[in-house]
Write an enzyme that holds these catalytic residues in place. Structure first.
Site, PDB file in Angstrom:
ATOM      1  N   ASP A 230      -5.518   2.685   1.528  1.00 38.34           N
ATOM      2  CA  ASP A 230      -5.794   2.749   2.961  1.00 38.34           C
ATOM      3  C   ASP A 230      -7.200   3.310   3.205  1.00 38.34           C
ATOM      4  O   ASP A 230      -7.607   4.285   2.561  1.00 38.34           O
ATOM      5  CB  ASP A 230      -4.746   3.683   3.593  1.00 38.34           C
ATOM      6  CG  ASP A 230      -4.765   3.672   5.107  1.00 38.34           C
ATOM      7  OD1 ASP A 230      -4.491   2.615   5.696  1.00 38.34           O
ATOM      8  OD2 ASP A 230      -5.046   4.730   5.711  1.00 38.34           O
ATOM      9  N   GLU A 297      -8.285  -1.667   1.212  1.00 40.92           N
ATOM     10  CA  GLU A 297      -8.427  -1.958   2.634  1.00 40.92           C
ATOM     11  C   GLU A 297      -9.786  -1.371   3.005  1.00 40.92           C
ATOM     12  O   GLU A 297      -9.915  -0.175   3.243  1.00 40.92           O
ATOM     13  CB  GLU A 297      -7.315  -1.292   3.456  1.00 40.92           C
ATOM     14  CG  GLU A 297      -7.350  -1.738   4.917  1.00 40.92           C
ATOM     15  CD  GLU A 297      -7.372  -0.609   5.944  1.00 40.92           C
ATOM     16  OE1 GLU A 297      -7.314  -0.919   7.134  1.00 40.92           O
ATOM     17  OE2 GLU A 297      -7.464   0.570   5.578  1.00 40.92           O
TER      18      GLU A 297
HETATM   19  C1  NOJ Z   1      -5.226   1.402   8.188  1.00 39.91           C
HETATM   20  C2  NOJ Z   1      -3.760   1.154   8.336  1.00 39.91           C
HETATM   21  O1  NOJ Z   1      -3.487  -0.196   8.031  1.00 39.91           O
HETATM   22  C3  NOJ Z   1      -3.412   1.510   9.752  1.00 39.91           C
HETATM   23  O2  NOJ Z   1      -2.114   1.107  10.092  1.00 39.91           O
HETATM   24  C4  NOJ Z   1      -3.594   2.996   9.931  1.00 39.91           C
HETATM   25  O3  NOJ Z   1      -3.352   3.340  11.279  1.00 39.91           O
HETATM   26  C5  NOJ Z   1      -5.013   3.422   9.565  1.00 39.91           C
HETATM   27  N1  NOJ Z   1      -5.465   2.813   8.337  1.00 39.91           N
HETATM   28  C6  NOJ Z   1      -5.084   4.920   9.387  1.00 39.91           C
HETATM   29  O4  NOJ Z   1      -4.374   5.306   8.242  1.00 39.91           O
END
Ligand code: NOJ
Length: 588
Positions: A230, A297
Site C-alpha cells: 500500500d 501500489e
Molecule cells: C491505498 C488503498 O488502496 C486505499 O484504500 C487506502 O485508503 C489508502 N491507500 C491509504 O492506506
C-alpha cells in the site's frame, strides 16, 4: 522495441508493429490473473453483515471455476476500521470481525490445495492511531524514541500553533494534527498523509524498518505468496520538510494546486530512498522458496518511474494505473499499452494491468459516463448517472482487451459479474473518510465496495445468512448474482470464464503484442487491433460496426453480426478474439 514482425501474413494484416516479444514461461507472477478479494464485502459466514475469512474460504471454488491463478486479500488485520482496514492496529493478528489467525491459516491452506496463490496487503506507510506504538508515542515526551517511530514535529508560530508544513491529506484537509501533551497543553504535530487516524511511520527510523521486515517474515512463514504494498511510493519523506500545498487526487494520483497547475516534484511521493527499502525486501523474499512476490501500489509521473519499482532487485510487479485512468479512446489506449509494455520491458518486468479496485468507480459504471477517464471520486444520487447498458458493454469489451494483453492482470471482485457502482447510496450509510474529510464534496469509495450478490433469491443475495449487509445492496442486483449468470451463454461471468480459459490455452500472459494496422475500415482512432501469439484481437471503440474477413472467431465480448461472404461484423464497443484463417487468406 519497435520492429516489423516477420511472423504475420502481411497481405492479410497490412502492417504489424511488434512492441513486446513473447517471454519465457517463468515465474507465475509474470502472467498471473489475480483476483482482488475485499474481505468486508466478499462473503459473510456469521451473519453480522460484514464479510469474513471463513466466508472467503467457503467460496474459494468461485475463483477456481472462474479460472484465476491467485487472490489478493485487502487488509483483514486488527483495525478500528476507520479506513476499512487500511488503518492497521496490529499487523500480526486478524481482526475478530474477520475471524482468527487459524481462519487465515485455513484460507491459505485451502487456496493452495486448490492451486491458488495468496497475496496479502501490507500497509507500511502508516499504522492506525490505535497501534500500540502510536499510543506509546502519545504518552511519551517530544524527542523520545517512542515519538521517533512516527513523524512528530513542533509547529510553526510563537506557540507552535501552525502546522510544520502546509501539506494536505489525500483524503482532504491538512496532513498534520496536533496532540495534547501529558501536561494538558497543546503540543507537537504528527503527519498523516491520509486520515488523522492513520499516522505516518518514520522510515528514517531503523526500528520501523526492522519491524516491517519482521511482519513480512511473519506472513511469509504462514505461507503467503506475496504482498500488495500500500502507498509504496510514500514511505520516505524529504527530511527538509519544504512546503508543498497541493492535494493529491485519490483516484488518479495526480497532484494539482487549487488553480489546476502542476505543482512540481512532491516532497513525499516517489522519493529516491523508497527503492532501498524494496531492495531490502526483495532479499527477504528471496530467502523463501516458491517465487514470492511484491506488487507496488505506487503513483509516479511516468511509466518509467513506475517501472523503476520493478527493477530486477526490487518488486516483481507494479499496478499500471495509467491504463486504468486512460479514457475509452483507441488512440490513447494504444499509447498507454505501448508505453506500459515498453517501460516494463526495459526493466525485464511484466506489465500489470488493472481496470478496477476498491478505490475507483467500478468500470461498468465509469465507462458509461460521458467522461470515461479516471472517473469521479464517487457518485451520489444527485450526480449525473452512468448509462448502465453502455457502461457494461464497454466494460466487457475492456475486459477482453485487458485479458488479451501480455503480462499479469488484476480483477476486482464483482468485475466478473459486470457489477456496477452503487451510485445512489444514502449519505447516512457512507463510511469512507474521504467523504467526511472533504465535507461531502467527494462521495468517496463506498459505492464500489458494496457486498457481492451470489444468489438471486436469497437474503442479501446470498452474501450473508441473515440478510445483513454493512452497505445496502441495490434492490435490482439479483440479475448480477453468480447463480443467475452461471451456465448462461453470453453472461458476463461466462464471458470472463471463457476468456480466462483461452488466455491460458493460448499462453497470452507470456505472449507477444504486435499492433495491426490497415485492416479495412479499422482506423487507429476507432479500432485497437493486435496479435498476441496466433490470436488476433480487435476492439472496436468507434460508433460504427467494422467487418472482419478470413477469421475464425474464438470469443467476443458481445453479440456479433454476420455480413456477406462470411464477414463478421463487430459492433461498437465490442472486442473479438479471432484466429486468422491463414489458408483462406493465402488462397485469396
Ligand atoms: C491505498 C488503498 O488502496 C486505499 O484504500 C487506502 O485508503 C489508502 N491507500 C491509504 O492506506
Amino acid at each position: 522495441m519497435t520492429t516489423t514482425s516477420p511472423a504475420l501474413d502481411p497481405e492479410a494484416l497490412t502492417t504489424t508493429t511488434l512492441v513486446h516479444p513473447a517471454t519465457a514461461e517463468a515465474e507465475w507472477w509474470r502472467s498471473a490473473v489475480i483476483y482482488q478479494v475485499y474481505p468486508r464485502s466478499f462473503a459473510d459466514s456469521d451473519g453480522d453483515g460484514l464479510g469474513d475469512l471463513p466466508g472467503i474460504t467457503a467460496r474459494l471454488g468461485h475463483l477456481t471455476r472462474l479460472g484465476v491463478d491467485a487472490l489478493w486479500l485487502s487488509p483483514f488485520y486488527t483495525s478500528p476500521q476507520r479506513d476499512a482496514g487500511y488503518d492497521v492496529a496490529d499487523y500480526r493478528s486478524v481482526d475478530p470481525r474477520f475471524g482468527t489467525l487459524a481462519d487465515a491459516d485455513a484460507l491459505i491452506e485451502k487456496a493452495h490445495r486448490l492451486g491458488l496463490r495468496v497475496i496479502v496487503d501490507l500497509v507500511p506507510n502508516h499504522t492506525s492511531s490505535e497501534h500500540a506504538w502510536f499510543q506509546a508515542a502519545l504518552a511519551a515526551a517530544p524527542g523520545s524514541p517512542e515519538r521517533a517511530r512516527y513523524v512528530f514535529r513542533d509547529g510553526k508560530g510563537p506557540d507552535g500553533e501552525q502546522p510544520p508544513t502546509n501539506w494536505r491529506s489525500v483524503f482532504g484537509g491538512p496532513a498534520w494534527s496536533r496532540v495534547t501533551e501529558a501536561d494538558g497543553r497543546p503540543g507537537q504535530w504528527y503527519l498523516h498523509l491520509f486520515d488523522a487516524t492513520q499516522p505516518d511511520l518514520n522510515w528514517e527510523n531503523d526500528e520501523v524498518r526492522a519491524e516491517l521486515e519482521s511482519v513480512l517474515r511473519f506472513w511469509l512463514d504462514r505461507g503467503v505468496d506475496g504482498f500488495r504494498v500500500d502507498v509504496a511510493h510514500g514511505l520516505v519523506k524529504d527530511q527538509s520538510f519544504p512546503d508543498w500545498g497541493h492535494r493529491t487526487d485519490m483516484v488518479s494520483g495526480d497532484d494539482e494546486d487549487d488553480a489546476g497547475h502542476d505543482p512540481g516534484p512532491s516532497p513525499y511521493w516517489d522519493q529516491p530512498g523508497v527503492h532501498d527499502i524494496y531492495r531490502r525486501w526483495h532479499q527477504v523474499l528471496a530467502g523463501y522458496d516458491g517465487d514470492r512476490c511484491l506488487v507496488a501500489e505506487a503513483w509516479a509521473d511516468t511509466p518509467e518511474k513506475i517501472a523503476a519499482y520493478t527493477r530486477p532487485d526490487e518488486m516483481q510487479q507494479a499496478f499500471n494505473f495509467d491504463y486504468l485512468t486512460t479514457p475509452w479512446d483507441a488512440t490513447r489506449l494504444r499509447e498507454a499499452i505501448t508505453d506500459g509494455l515498453t517501460a516494463s520491458d526495459a526493466v525485464g518486468a511484466p506489465c500489470t494491468w488493472v481496470m478496477s479496485n476498491h478505490d475507483v468507480v467500478r468500470a461498468s459504471s465509469r465507462l458509461g459516463l460521458p467522461e470515461t477517464g479516471k472517473g469521479p471520486n464517487g457518485i451520489g444520487a444527485d450526480d449525473p448517472q452512468p448509462d448502465a447498458e453502455l457502461g457494461l458493454r464497454r466494460a466487457r469489451a475492456a475486459a477482453l482487451l485487458m485479458l488479451a494483453l501480455p503480462g499479469s492482470a488484476y480483477l476486482y471482485q464483482g468485475e466478473e459479474l459486470g457489477l456496477p457502482e452503487h451510485t445512489t447510496l444514502p449519505d447516512e450509510v457512507r463510511e469512507d473518510p474521504a467523504f467526511f474529510r472533504t465535507g461531502a464534496a467527494e462521495k468517496g469509495r463506498d459505492g464500489c465496495r458494496v457486498p457481492l450478490p451470489w444468489e438471486a433469491d436469497a437474503p442479501a443475495f446470498g452474501f450473508s445468512p441473515t440478510g445483513a449487509t454493512w452497505l445496502p445492496q441495490p434492490a435490482d442486483w439479483g440479475g448480477f448474482a453468480v447463480d443467475a449468470q452461471k451456465g448462461v451463454p453470453g453472461s458476463t461471468y461466462e464471458t470472463y470464464r471463457t476468456a480466462l480459459r483461452l488466455r491460458r490455452d493460448f499462453r497470452l500472459g507470456t505472449g507477444s503484442l504486435a499492433w495491426v494496422d490497415g485492416l479495412p475500415d479499422c482506423t487507429a482512432e476507432r479500432v485497437l487491433a493486435f496479435t498476441n501469439r496466433e490470436l488476433l484481437v480487435l476492439a472496436n471503440l468507434g460508433a460504427e460496426a467494422v467487418a472482419l474477413r478470413d477469421v475464425e472467431v474464438l470469443h467476443a465480448s458481445g453479440p456479433l453480426g454476420g455480413g456477406l461472404d462470411g464477414e463478421v461484423l463487430v459492433p461498437h464497443d465490442t472486442t473479438v478474439w479471432a484466429r486468422l484463417r491463414r489458408d483462406d487468406a493465402e488462397r485469396d
